[in-house]
Design an enzyme around this catalytic site. Structure first.
Site, short mmCIF file in Angstrom:
data_model
loop_
_atom_site.label_atom_id
_atom_site.label_comp_id
_atom_site.label_asym_id
_atom_site.label_seq_id
_atom_site.Cartn_x
_atom_site.Cartn_y
_atom_site.Cartn_z
N THR A 15 0.86 -1.20 0.00
CA THR A 15 0.00 0.00 0.00
C THR A 15 0.89 1.25 0.00
OG1 THR A 15 -0.21 -0.15 2.41
CG2 THR A 15 -1.98 -1.11 1.08
N LYS B 102 4.51 -6.75 3.28
CA LYS B 102 4.14 -5.34 3.19
C LYS B 102 4.08 -4.75 4.61
CE LYS B 102 0.78 -3.18 3.41
NZ LYS B 102 -0.11 -2.38 4.33
N THR C 227 1.67 -7.58 12.39
CA THR C 227 1.84 -6.19 12.08
C THR C 227 1.75 -5.90 10.61
OG1 THR C 227 4.13 -6.79 12.05
CG2 THR C 227 3.31 -5.86 14.03
N GLU D 112 6.12 4.83 8.07
CA GLU D 112 5.68 6.01 7.32
C GLU D 112 6.52 7.23 7.67
OE1 GLU D 112 1.10 4.72 6.38
OE2 GLU D 112 1.48 5.73 8.27
N ASN E 48 -0.08 10.95 7.21
CA ASN E 48 -1.27 10.60 7.97
C ASN E 48 -2.21 11.76 8.27
OD1 ASN E 48 -1.17 7.68 8.55
ND2 ASN E 48 0.86 8.23 9.32
N THR F 189 -7.35 9.92 3.34
CA THR F 189 -8.73 9.99 2.84
C THR F 189 -9.67 10.17 4.02
OG1 THR F 189 -8.88 7.61 3.03
CG2 THR F 189 -8.28 8.51 0.90
#
Lengths: 412, 412
Positions: free
Chosen positions: A164, A190, A201, A286, A407, A412
């Site tokens: 992702t 991933k 996780t 991230e 984030n 979205t």
């Protein structure tokens, strides 16, 4: 770039990166774009073990809010005899109620049809946004296309289809020399966000052509997951969807018997594979730029575990790691928070081998040397608590503007 | 700007902001610059209750790593009869071992001398960097200067002297109409980072000229702290230094007797005072732009508490709050992480009164209305778990680039 790239993972001599990219004998995989990801990227993956007597083992997230694919796989699949895995990215199929369970079951059925196996031999996994109904028709159409593309060389596209927000690929193709012969060990994984130390996780699929019993597969996977995916934290958040599956075809003809030298060597290979993959997940947290390792030693295992997690999940420690700041007061803070009511605590702290706190008291340090020690891509913190005999290790990512950007600014 | 500014705190009719800035009768305060803060700002504060029979109550952080001033105050001061408080900012005097305890004791002795009270009547508090020895000589020189400046109008400079990275002042001067007469209630507070829901989270000093017994002071402070400072989180981190002190001079001549209407009304005033101060701490969380409130209801108090804290401390929830993103999947994730092994969970979620998840399943929503609902400065989240009779409330700050900037880019 070499797969084994962390100083915290030592590749044993009998494990080597393969010269080619093929899956272990018996396995085929594919990945296709089915229109689930708004980007139009690959988002449906299919992995098939062609060996009718193939065995498997699996582990799942401990979350109290389980996604539909996890519920379906845990309740309706034979986890010791999985022959196929179907994965979609772009939608987690979590918090989707009865319709979501129906879609996950539909995915399982369609994949069973494609792979030519009974439904109970198929695992289903999903990753992506929570709380949006999955369009199962898209997945089924994707499965039809994927079935036509299944190939021993499909690991790369399967890997792309399960990712992702990952910034880079997390997979390996290893050759493992066992006393009884050579086997191949591959994995696709991933990671990125919603990554926490309390297993599980992420998604990780591991394949081998070694011949293992289901009991051996379960034992080895359990031990290795505890030392890898169970020991990492990006943001202390526990996903609803995490799934790890190990599948073995036996097609190499090399048998890994219980309590044999083969089992020991195979276990070592699986261990370094999963630990390096776990470290890649942390490194690709991230917005992550640096990776920390905290090792806590003391006399009380629950206390040692709690401290390791408090340090690894502290936003103050993580921002200090990001900024290359050896501000160990934040580590002392995290330790104290994890052990309420124990003051005054005889606490030792060392950063990259430089002791900064002894018996709860700051030590004079060479500040320039300490600043230099925390400037690298991997930083090690050691915490000593009273007593001995217990220890805990955790790998964690830093916390920088990238996490906020991903984030807060663009979600979205 | 009005002190009472959150919709989550309702000012009762008998509580009013005072028209002047004076401390309650009997109290004097001062703040001076003693050279501890590198900025040269005010960094030593002294607060004195001139009533020989003054009473007090106090609460402290639960951390296992207690700062020296907390240890000294808890062990060597009469918490029910504090007459003076000495505070320094710019250095937490934490993880400083025996030398740190000596410096805290020296501060206590010097403040006792300045205030003309016995040492056991003095509380010591510090806030700032952890792990650096405090220069006690600077504090003593500061105390000498502060003693000469003590004034009933000194609340403002005292407040400035106890703050660190606070972006704005957090103090109030209230007049409270009790059935037996009018009393004054004032408070000075500091917050910003290292703020967690497991009390105590900051420094807060509260004064009144009401006549309370020490038992009443302790009872009311305990109840009100549980509903205020115990219910906030900036970053889930528990400080080593947090201290709340309530002092009463009795100089108004109005007695607040146990179980009287006066006690009820005084308690209501203290409650709204501390709740609004706690909300100001959250609003001034490092880099904070929005404040969230999560209310969790269900049948199992420990589970309800754990869920409220998991939601309030989730970096994914906090970044979504920052970004004005109604992504409630992240709330479902936090709930699941707090209640492992309970799947499938019949989970209800509402944001600003809009139900988005019922019985664990996403509901269709008016996305534009939902987007608008999370665009304001205060956002309310309600979580329903199975059962009834238990509830928990937490206020939390968002997580944005400002937190990273303060904690990664510019820290020492």
């Amino acid at each position: 770039m070499a797969f084994f790239r962390s100083r915290w993972v030592q590749r044993p001599g009998h494990v080597a990166e393969a010269g080619d990219d093929r899956l272990p004998a018996g396995f085929r995989a594919a990945g296709v774009a089915a229109g689930i990801k708004p980007s139009g990227g690959l988002d449906v993956g299919l992995l098939v073990n062609g060996a009718p007597d193939g065995v498997s083992a699996a582990r799942f997230t401990a979350s109290g809010v389980l996604a539909a694919p996890v519920l379906v796989t845990k309740e309706r699949a034979r986890l010791d005899a999985l022959r196929a895995v179907v994965v979609n990215s772009g939608n987690a199929n979590a918090a989707t109620g009865r319709p979501g369970l129906d879609e996950a079951a539909r995915m399982q059925g369609a994949a069973a049809m494609a792979a030519g196996v009974a439904t109970e031999h198929v695992a289903v996994a999903s990753t992506g946004v929570i709380g949006v109904q999955l369009d199962g028709q898209k997945v089924v159409k994707g499965l039809l296309a994927a079935n036509g593309r299944l190939s021993p060389d499909g690991a790369g596209e399967f890997s792309a289809a399960i990712q992702t927000t990952d910034a880079f690929e997390k997979r390996a193709t290893l050759d493992v020399e066992l006393p009884s012969g050579r086997v191949r060990l591959t994995a696709q994984c991933k990671g990125a966000g919603m990554i926490s130390p309390r297993f599980a996780t992420m998604l990780c699929f591991v394949q081998t052509d070694a011949a293992l019993s289901a009991e051996t597969a379960d034992l080895l996977l359990g031990v290795c997951v505890k030392r890898s995916f169970d020991r990492v934290s990006v943001d202390g958040q526990l996903s609803t969807n995490d799934t790890v599956v190990l599948m073995a075809s036996g097609r190499s003809g090399v048998t890994v018997a219980p309590e044999s030298e083969d089992e020991l060597r195979f276990g070592e290979a699986l261990d370094v594979l999963l630990r390096q993959l776990a470290l890649l997940i942390v490194a690709d947290g991230e917005g992550s730029e640096r990776v920390g390792r905290v090792v806590v030693r003391g006399g009380h295992q629950p206390g040692v575990d709690a401290v390791a997690r408090a340090v690894a999940n502290s936003p103050l420690v993580k921002t200090a790691l990001h900024g290359g700041d050896p501000n160990w007061g934040r580590i002392a803070q995290a330790v104290g928070a994890a052990l309420p009511g124990t003051a005054p605590l005889a606490l030792d702290i060392a950063i990259e081998g430089v002791q900064v706190c002894s018996g709860g008291m700051a030590l004079p340090v060479d500040q320039a040397a300490l600043d230099a020690a925390v400037a690298g891509p991997e930083v090690e913190y050691e915490v000593g608590l009273p007593g001995e005999g217990a220890d805990a290790e955790l790998f964690f990512s830093d916390f920088g503007h990238g996490y906020i950007t991903i984030n807060a600014d663009y979600t979205t």
